[in-house]
Design an enzyme around this catalytic site. Sequence first.
Site, PDB file in Angstrom:
ATOM      1  N   ASP A 294       0.870  -1.171   0.000  1.00 14.38           N
ATOM      2  CA  ASP A 294       0.000   0.000   0.000  1.00 14.38           C
ATOM      3  C   ASP A 294       0.911   1.226   0.000  1.00 14.38           C
ATOM      4  O   ASP A 294       2.018   1.156  -0.515  1.00 14.38           O
ATOM      5  CB  ASP A 294      -0.944  -0.036   1.212  1.00 14.38           C
ATOM      6  CG  ASP A 294      -2.258   0.696   0.974  1.00 14.38           C
ATOM      7  OD1 ASP A 294      -2.216   1.841   0.482  1.00 14.38           O
ATOM      8  OD2 ASP A 294      -3.323   0.143   1.277  1.00 14.38           O
ATOM      9  N   HIS A 328       1.550   1.975  -3.271  1.00 18.56           N
ATOM     10  CA  HIS A 328       0.512   2.782  -3.910  1.00 18.56           C
ATOM     11  C   HIS A 328       0.972   4.215  -4.109  1.00 18.56           C
ATOM     12  O   HIS A 328       0.451   4.922  -4.975  1.00 18.56           O
ATOM     13  CB  HIS A 328      -0.766   2.752  -3.091  1.00 18.56           C
ATOM     14  CG  HIS A 328      -1.459   1.425  -3.123  1.00 18.56           C
ATOM     15  ND1 HIS A 328      -2.663   1.186  -2.506  1.00 18.56           N
ATOM     16  CD2 HIS A 328      -1.118   0.256  -3.717  1.00 18.56           C
ATOM     17  CE1 HIS A 328      -3.032  -0.077  -2.708  1.00 18.56           C
ATOM     18  NE2 HIS A 328      -2.097  -0.660  -3.427  1.00 18.56           N
TER      19      HIS A 328
END
Length: 548
Positions: A294, A328
């Site tokens: 993430d 991300h």
Amino acid sequence: MRKSHQLLNALLLGLAPLAVSAQMYSWTNLPKITQPTFRKDTISILAYGAKPDGVTLNTKAINAAIATCNQNGGGVVLVPAGIWITGPVELKSNVNLHLKKAATLLFTTDKSQYALVEGTYEGKKAARNQSPISGINLENVAITGQGIIDGNGDIWRAVHKSQLTEGAWKEKVASGGVLKDDGKTWYPSEQFKRASTENKSMLLANGKKPEDFADMKDFLRPNLLVLTSCKKVLLEGVTFQNSPAWCLHPLMCQDLTIRNVTTKNPEYAHNGDGMDIESCKNFLIEGCTLDVGDDAICIKSGKDEEGRKRGMPTENGVIRNNTVYNGHGGFVVGSEMSGGARNIFVYNCTFMGTDKGLRFKSVRGRGGVVEHIYAKDIFMKDIAQEAIFFDMYYFVKFATDGERDMKPVVNEGTPVFRNMQFENIVCNGAKKGVFVRGLPEMPIQNIRMANLTLKTDKGVELIDAQGIEIRKAQFITHDTKPVILVDNSSKLTFDAIQYNPQASLLFSINGERSQGIQVTNTDVTKAQNKAEFGKGALEKNLMLSSAK
């Protein structure tokens, strides 16, 4: 004049009394971070009966060594080479937990060892399983060395079939657990599946206590390391990996140093952030390597009303000499930034293969002011989406033109992103170079970018933005219609812009609020068409001063 209009005008002029910084910093006056100090006295966990055999549960031995060290005035607790199975480790003040090279703290798969406790989830109070490593209200605390801390996260996480190879999926299914009814998601247990598919809340609301969540305990994945309200913290040299959720979560800490640390989570790790620096003051992150599932280095400060009531911005930070592989975002602010963020300096960082590079995200209802963020010497390669990204519509449907023209009122839940400078940014490969999307009632404001070289599919998109400056920029784009898109944005400056010769369209200007767009020192004759106008935009609002 209506109060909402007064607040809007004050914010746009930078006069609103939100997140006013007590001290301004600059590149020649960076924030200073106080380092912890420790006595040289050393206690080995071997002295308390710990065994490095990869079988023995060493929780009591490790925590006893830490407690004794603390009681004796502090020092070093040594973890020698070996595989040390353990349950939750609780840090203490004045203790440096030092892992020798080839030492691995491997957290047990026995979930009964992790008590249900009050924690946070994305900025709000929530029931969680106790973190593998934690500490509250400590001072002078460290984890150092060259060892590995492994959270055994695969026993906690769900995973989608699409995220694994066929062979890895078959292995996962054969390991146990249960499948979603459509057969496309693996869950660690039936309890996890039920909590997930029924969208059960873990928030501690309406007087609920952690023990009230026993029927969904397996779903309450812990963060690997959580340090709350601690002062003078050092994390150095160690690898933190395979976390059930976020890897490193300093919360409301002061004088935090994270140096030469590696954080690793699988690409499929849901909430597998690398570092979430939340409501911390005075922090340094340097020389780190991140490869996570993430956001990599993420700045947070609480969520919505709860975060605004806490009122603790993340501030006075230096982030330098770091390398991010998967993630991300390389450097991220939000979306839980309701307490604000300010005075953060990011430089000499490399992002390779992240979804986004510099990523700023929020949504109506968050509130908070993010300002005085500075980034320079940022080098990116193979970015999947945008190199520089601002979006105030995080996880919501983008409003239609009619909805945007309604201009919802400005209130305490309106997020503000303003007053930032980015320079010397290089990106070799991305879908978009610069994407800025504010709110019609609160544009992204006063972002200055200079010395950009961006090789991307698309160039620039500015939507509901104000006071954006882009100077000395080269946009090497695959899609040249347009190179730069402007939608309801004003007070824009484009100076010394280079772009592909024979681009089919340089500017697409849209919306009645697109005004005061100035282009200087730019040869607009190289494009087949210099500009097109739509949705009420007027040609007179594009000023080609000193441009060919």
